[in-house]
Design an enzyme around this catalytic site. Sequence first.
Site, PDB file in Angstrom:
ATOM      1  N   PHE A   3      -8.621  17.644   8.367  1.00 54.03           N
ATOM      2  CA  PHE A   3      -8.643  18.749   9.319  1.00 54.03           C
ATOM      3  C   PHE A   3     -10.039  18.879   9.924  1.00 54.03           C
ATOM      4  CE2 PHE A   3      -8.599  23.237  10.603  1.00 54.03           C
ATOM      5  CZ  PHE A   3      -7.417  23.245  11.327  1.00 54.03           C
ATOM      6  N   ASP A  48      -8.793  20.526  -0.611  1.00 54.92           N
ATOM      7  CA  ASP A  48      -8.343  21.530   0.352  1.00 54.92           C
ATOM      8  C   ASP A  48      -6.821  21.632   0.219  1.00 54.92           C
ATOM      9  OD1 ASP A  48      -7.527  23.036   2.533  1.00 54.92           O
ATOM     10  OD2 ASP A  48      -8.943  22.121   3.926  1.00 54.92           O
ATOM     11  N   TYR A  52      -2.415  32.257   5.016  1.00 54.67           N
ATOM     12  CA  TYR A  52      -1.575  32.662   6.146  1.00 54.67           C
ATOM     13  C   TYR A  52      -0.487  31.650   6.477  1.00 54.67           C
ATOM     14  CZ  TYR A  52      -5.420  30.068   8.360  1.00 54.67           C
ATOM     15  OH  TYR A  52      -6.381  29.135   8.665  1.00 54.67           O
ATOM     16  N   LYS A  53      -0.407  30.555   5.720  1.00 52.62           N
ATOM     17  CA  LYS A  53       0.667  29.585   5.947  1.00 52.62           C
ATOM     18  C   LYS A  53       1.841  29.936   5.036  1.00 52.62           C
ATOM     19  CE  LYS A  53      -2.794  26.069   7.120  1.00 52.62           C
ATOM     20  NZ  LYS A  53      -2.681  26.162   8.584  1.00 52.62           N
ATOM     21  N   ARG A  67       4.743  18.448  15.382  1.00 55.31           N
ATOM     22  CA  ARG A  67       4.740  18.748  13.951  1.00 55.31           C
ATOM     23  C   ARG A  67       5.817  19.790  13.672  1.00 55.31           C
ATOM     24  NH1 ARG A  67      -0.467  21.059  10.758  1.00 55.31           N
ATOM     25  NH2 ARG A  67       0.206  22.943  11.854  1.00 55.31           N
TER      26      ARG A  67
END
Length: 401
Positions: A125, A202, A227-228, A376
């Site tokens: 990321f 991560d 928040y995912k 995605r």
Amino acid sequence: MTRPSAEDLDAADALSEYRALFVDGGGVHAYLDGNSLGRPLTVTADHMREFIEHEWGGRLIRGWDERWLDLPAALGDRIGAAVLGAAPGQTIIGDSTSVLLYKLARSAVAMRPGRTEIVIDRDNFPTDRYLVEGIAAETGTTIRWIDTEHDSGVTTELLDAAVTDRTALVLVSHVAYRSGFLVDAPAVTRLIHDRGALLLLDVSHSVGSVPMQLDDWGVDLAAGCTYKYLNAGPGAPAFAYVRRELVEQVAQPIWGWIGAADPFQMEQGYAPGPGIRRLLSGTPPILGMLPVADMLELIERAGIDAIRSKSVALTELAVSLSDSVLRPLGATLASPRDPGRRGGHITVDHPRSRDAVARLWRQGVIPDFRTPAGVRLGFSPLTTSFDEVERGIEALALALG
């Protein structure tokens, strides 16, 4: 072999009852981006209102002494138990993912004096890569970049060639943000430790979707967002994990009053607080933690293994539909086919992906676009139905056609 229909899969879904507990609005017909921002629980609005009216509005500043100062560690312990496989005292809610990754990475480099390299992959990321570039510039270390396959990720073979006795830190994403590749964390940890380096994992794209056993695996450091799959809302605070044997060695670089040994003494000179609290810096984001607690209660009830089982079934259906519906249109799967090496999302590449995603958003079908040409498709097991996956991919086929 004929695959089960989406209707049959939904009828057999042991987690289907949980979908009604989430806010479902905005004219969305298929939400395929729960791996990026989860839906809110309906009960969270009531809990937030109750907190504002009674705990914040009623207790005012007394709330810090009564509960709030302990909340980052208490909620961290719940995250550790529910989804990380971590015993108490090793996980804490703190700043954003970026800030916590920075704190942990800088601490790791300091814990390996004399070692001059940080290992990271080029497809990690962007924040992870940018942080490592900044830390390398600050500390004079060198970055050893790993090149991964487009539909794969960081393997033990790639790490075996990259990690040496000069390596201080390896930063790896547990699930790759684009391809969905799931790292073999136990094997990776053993290899890195055999070379005397530290691992920072991560877990942003796996926490709440893929079961973990950070303690048993021997992972040194980890950080992730809420928040995912933890459905805590945009900008919700992140968490950090430090293996028990390393906690007192952590010398994080952002010295703030809450992370000090005795915050309310207001002393001259900084001394780090005991245990995992030393990772804190500024005043804890209490409001942002409230939705985390709501979602953890749901995950504890459903069970992370059941969540993973449905996640695998959702991505298996998506891969099958990709082959039958999207491949004839020129799309290619850019994710692992082996579900044991795949997280909770897949990516499908097509030259017209960007325009297709923009069109789908206007129609209430929400995947996301990832450069250079990826659609995605992310599935949150407690909110996503199999019918939603089927309808979403059929809509994508029309948009690409």
